[in-house]
Design a protein around this motif. Structure first.
Motif, PDB file in Angstrom:
ATOM      1  N   VAL A 203       0.853  -1.195   0.000  1.00  0.00           N
ATOM      2  CA  VAL A 203       0.000   0.000   0.000  1.00  0.00           C
ATOM      3  C   VAL A 203       0.889   1.246   0.000  1.00  0.00           C
ATOM      4  N   LEU A 204       0.574   2.170  -0.898  1.00  0.00           N
ATOM      5  CA  LEU A 204       1.219   3.471  -0.899  1.00  0.00           C
ATOM      6  C   LEU A 204       0.453   4.373   0.070  1.00  0.00           C
ATOM      7  N   VAL A 205       1.139   4.866   1.097  1.00  0.00           N
ATOM      8  CA  VAL A 205       0.505   5.737   2.102  1.00  0.00           C
ATOM      9  C   VAL A 205       1.031   7.153   1.887  1.00  0.00           C
ATOM     10  N   ILE A 206       0.113   8.077   1.648  1.00  0.00           N
ATOM     11  CA  ILE A 206       0.485   9.466   1.371  1.00  0.00           C
ATOM     12  C   ILE A 206      -0.086  10.350   2.475  1.00  0.00           C
ATOM     13  N   PHE A 236       4.780   1.879   1.724  1.00  0.00           N
ATOM     14  CA  PHE A 236       5.697   2.937   1.309  1.00  0.00           C
ATOM     15  C   PHE A 236       5.056   4.257   1.710  1.00  0.00           C
ATOM     16  N   LEU A 237       5.788   5.069   2.490  1.00  0.00           N
ATOM     17  CA  LEU A 237       5.216   6.291   3.058  1.00  0.00           C
ATOM     18  C   LEU A 237       5.854   7.539   2.469  1.00  0.00           C
ATOM     19  N   THR A 238       5.015   8.414   1.927  1.00  0.00           N
ATOM     20  CA  THR A 238       5.437   9.774   1.606  1.00  0.00           C
ATOM     21  C   THR A 238       4.733  10.712   2.587  1.00  0.00           C
ATOM     22  N   ALA A 239       5.405  11.789   2.991  1.00  0.00           N
ATOM     23  CA  ALA A 239       4.826  12.703   3.979  1.00  0.00           C
ATOM     24  C   ALA A 239       5.294  14.122   3.713  1.00  0.00           C
ATOM     25  N   ASN A 240       4.376  15.058   3.803  1.00  0.00           N
ATOM     26  CA  ASN A 240       4.745  16.479   3.593  1.00  0.00           C
ATOM     27  C   ASN A 240       5.198  17.096   4.922  1.00  0.00           C
ATOM     28  N   ALA A 254       6.126  20.587  11.853  1.00  0.00           N
ATOM     29  CA  ALA A 254       6.714  19.538  11.017  1.00  0.00           C
ATOM     30  C   ALA A 254       7.894  18.885  11.720  1.00  0.00           C
ATOM     31  N   THR A 255       8.738  19.681  12.366  1.00  0.00           N
ATOM     32  CA  THR A 255       9.903  19.149  13.080  1.00  0.00           C
ATOM     33  C   THR A 255       9.470  18.214  14.208  1.00  0.00           C
ATOM     34  N   ARG A 256       8.490  18.659  15.005  1.00  0.00           N
ATOM     35  CA  ARG A 256       8.022  17.837  16.134  1.00  0.00           C
ATOM     36  C   ARG A 256       7.450  16.504  15.653  1.00  0.00           C
ATOM     37  N   ILE A 257       6.614  16.559  14.630  1.00  0.00           N
ATOM     38  CA  ILE A 257       5.938  15.344  14.171  1.00  0.00           C
ATOM     39  C   ILE A 257       6.938  14.355  13.586  1.00  0.00           C
ATOM     40  N   LEU A 258       7.865  14.857  12.781  1.00  0.00           N
ATOM     41  CA  LEU A 258       8.858  13.974  12.168  1.00  0.00           C
ATOM     42  C   LEU A 258       9.704  13.296  13.240  1.00  0.00           C
ATOM     43  N   LEU A 259      10.094  14.038  14.266  1.00  0.00           N
ATOM     44  CA  LEU A 259      10.872  13.449  15.354  1.00  0.00           C
ATOM     45  C   LEU A 259      10.063  12.395  16.105  1.00  0.00           C
ATOM     46  N   GLU A 260       8.775  12.659  16.321  1.00  0.00           N
ATOM     47  CA  GLU A 260       7.952  11.684  17.045  1.00  0.00           C
ATOM     48  C   GLU A 260       7.747  10.414  16.232  1.00  0.00           C
ATOM     49  N   LEU A 261       7.592  10.561  14.921  1.00  0.00           N
ATOM     50  CA  LEU A 261       7.486   9.371  14.064  1.00  0.00           C
ATOM     51  C   LEU A 261       8.764   8.535  14.156  1.00  0.00           C
ATOM     52  N   LYS A 262       9.899   9.207  14.138  1.00  0.00           N
ATOM     53  CA  LYS A 262      11.176   8.488  14.227  1.00  0.00           C
ATOM     54  C   LYS A 262      11.315   7.780  15.568  1.00  0.00           C
ATOM     55  N   ARG A 263      10.890   8.450  16.640  1.00  0.00           N
ATOM     56  CA  ARG A 263      10.964   7.821  17.970  1.00  0.00           C
ATOM     57  C   ARG A 263      10.097   6.577  18.043  1.00  0.00           C
ATOM     58  N   ASN A 264       9.063   6.530  17.233  1.00  0.00           N
ATOM     59  CA  ASN A 264       8.188   5.365  17.191  1.00  0.00           C
ATOM     60  C   ASN A 264       8.621   4.339  16.149  1.00  0.00           C
ATOM     61  N   GLY A 265       9.827   4.510  15.643  1.00  0.00           N
ATOM     62  CA  GLY A 265      10.387   3.524  14.729  1.00  0.00           C
ATOM     63  C   GLY A 265       9.862   3.590  13.316  1.00  0.00           C
ATOM     64  N   LEU A 266       9.282   4.718  12.928  1.00  0.00           N
ATOM     65  CA  LEU A 266       8.718   4.837  11.584  1.00  0.00           C
ATOM     66  C   LEU A 266       9.629   5.681  10.712  1.00  0.00           C
ATOM     67  N   LYS A 267      10.009   5.148   9.584  1.00  0.00           N
ATOM     68  CA  LYS A 267      10.852   5.855   8.629  1.00  0.00           C
ATOM     69  C   LYS A 267       9.989   6.370   7.483  1.00  0.00           C
ATOM     70  N   VAL A 268      10.090   7.656   7.218  1.00  0.00           N
ATOM     71  CA  VAL A 268       9.409   8.231   6.057  1.00  0.00           C
ATOM     72  C   VAL A 268      10.262   7.932   4.830  1.00  0.00           C
ATOM     73  N   ASP A 269       9.688   7.219   3.888  1.00  0.00           N
ATOM     74  CA  ASP A 269      10.454   6.822   2.702  1.00  0.00           C
ATOM     75  C   ASP A 269      10.758   8.005   1.787  1.00  0.00           C
ATOM     76  N   LEU A 270       9.827   8.984   1.753  1.00  0.00           N
ATOM     77  CA  LEU A 270      10.019  10.133   0.870  1.00  0.00           C
ATOM     78  C   LEU A 270       9.338  11.359   1.467  1.00  0.00           C
ATOM     79  N   PRO A 291       6.664   3.387  -5.624  1.00  0.00           N
ATOM     80  CA  PRO A 291       6.354   2.023  -6.075  1.00  0.00           C
ATOM     81  C   PRO A 291       5.030   1.972  -6.829  1.00  0.00           C
ATOM     82  N   ASP A 292       4.927   1.015  -7.693  1.00  0.00           N
ATOM     83  CA  ASP A 292       3.728   0.861  -8.517  1.00  0.00           C
ATOM     84  C   ASP A 292       2.717  -0.042  -7.811  1.00  0.00           C
ATOM     85  N   PHE A 293       2.237   0.379  -6.661  1.00  0.00           N
ATOM     86  CA  PHE A 293       1.243  -0.387  -5.909  1.00  0.00           C
ATOM     87  C   PHE A 293      -0.153  -0.152  -6.480  1.00  0.00           C
ATOM     88  N   ASP A 294      -1.008  -1.155  -6.308  1.00  0.00           N
ATOM     89  CA  ASP A 294      -2.397  -1.036  -6.776  1.00  0.00           C
ATOM     90  C   ASP A 294      -3.288  -0.311  -5.769  1.00  0.00           C
TER      91      ASP A 294
END
Length: 363
Positions: A203-206, A236-240, A254-270, A291-294
């Motif tokens: 799944v492509l998650v945007i 595959f995660l893209t995030a603005n 944006a800085t706070r949220i990105l840091l919290e995602l990282k602390r929770n073990g989530l990597k933003v792919d793009l 990725p070419d996900f359906d």
């Protein structure tokens, strides 16, 4: 098509309620980290927006214009309020937003704040409720640039993204002409089950959130990551969430949220833009490495993307008229995160979402 539907579609302007440009001006001042804002108008004008701003630590004031002030002018009231604020709080920055009353009567708000003679830097604008809501924000960033609060590069970028947001809402969102009938979102538990099954195949998650709503919508991303790990799926995660652009509060969020995602073990792919660049999300699907996900789950402002590229697509947003538009655009399923904006005001950490909670219950 009924006669009524044909008549509604023939109207060249929206006849359903739209957000206020005055409220947009207030929130843009907040994004500039302006903590003291005066609404120069009647005491009830934009009451809800002003009360909600207090949740974000903004002190809001009104000049409480009366019928007689509208006729004779409210200059003395504005000057009195500004001098009182300076006397009590000594703020570096104050925002003043004129309203329909001061716009119609032609009151020179900028001249009046100069006459107040206080040492604070004051961003003053006159805003009519007759405009597109983004025009209120544009007026504020123009004034902020003139006052030296933002530089020319950010000023020009702000104008560009705000114009793009207007275009998206008019062509694909809820600012379209005619009457958009509100509708409910799909059953949240049923859609959660479908998405869990789709995760097994990719799944492509945007994440395409509008400013502080990312504090809620990011919770859905975390839930999908938990689900993907559980079912052995692919995501595959893209995030603005770029933090090098936007007004001060937008960058901080944006800085706070990105840091919290990282602390929770989530990597933003793009990383796909800033939190105010949601209207430019149509570019995401053309970026290299996607990725070419359906299947896709688009969270925040799904109307900025075309879901017809996917066999299965979920649009997650807020508002019953938005649900109607997302269905018209071709989203397979639509989820209404009710009161998303209210739930994030004053927050500085990711908050629980309805859809994220539904996904976790299934796990």
């Amino acid at each position: 098509m009924t006669t009524l539907q044909m008549r509604l579609e023939s109207i060249s302007f929206p006849i359903h309620p739209r957000p206020s440009p005055i409220a947009a001006a207030l929130y843009t001042l907040r994004d500039l980290n302006c903590k003291y804002i005066v609404l120069h108008g009647p005491p009830s004008c934009n009451f809800r927006a002003m009360r909600l701003l207090e949740k974000d630590g903004v002190k809001v004031f009104t000049t409480s214009m009366s019928d007689m002030d509208v006729i004779l002018g409210g200059k003395e009231k504005l000057i009195s309020v500004l001098r009182l604020i300076y006397s009590e709080f000594k703020p570096d920055l104050i925002g003043v937003v004129g309203t329909c009353c001061t716009t119609i009567t032609g009151e020179d708000v900028e001249a009046e704040v100069i006459e107040a003679g206080i040492n604070s830097k004051i961003i003053a604008v006159n805003i009519s409720g007759c405009w597109d809501n983004t025009e209120g924000a544009i007026k504020v960033v123009e004034a902020a640039f003139r006052m030296g609060v933002i530089d020319e590069k950010e000023f020009r970028r702000q104008i560009s993204v705000l114009r793009a947001a207007t275009e998206v809402e008019k062509s694909r969102g809820v600012a379209m002409p005619g009457y958009i009938t509100p509708s409910k979102g799909d059953d949240i538990n049923y859609v959660a089950k479908e998405v869990l099954e789709r995760l097994k195949y990719g799944v492509l998650v945007i994440l395409n959130a509008k400013k502080e709503t990312a504090y809620l919508y990011s919770d859905i991303v975390l839930a999908l990551k938990e689900a993907s790990d559980k079912v052995g799926g692919r995501m595959f995660l893209t995030a603005n969430l770029m933090s090098d652009r936007g007004l001060p509060k937008v960058r901080e969020d944006a800085t706070r949220i990105l840091l919290e995602l990282k602390r929770n073990g989530l990597k933003v792919d793009l990383l796909s833009g800033g939190l105010d660049e949601y209207a430019l999300a149509y570019r995401i699907l053309e970026l290299p490495g996607i990725p070419d996900f359906d299947s896709a789950v688009v969270i925040g402002v799904p109307q900025a993307l075309d879901p017809r590229r996917f066999d299965y697509s979920v649009g997650v947003s807020s508002g019953e008229r938005t649900m109607t538009r997302l269905r018209t655009l071709g989203y397979t399923r639509v989820i209404n995160e009710e009161a998303a904006h209210i739930n994030v005001l004053g927050k500085r950490r990711i908050v629980r979402s309805q859809f994220g909670t539904a996904i976790r219950r299934l796990l």
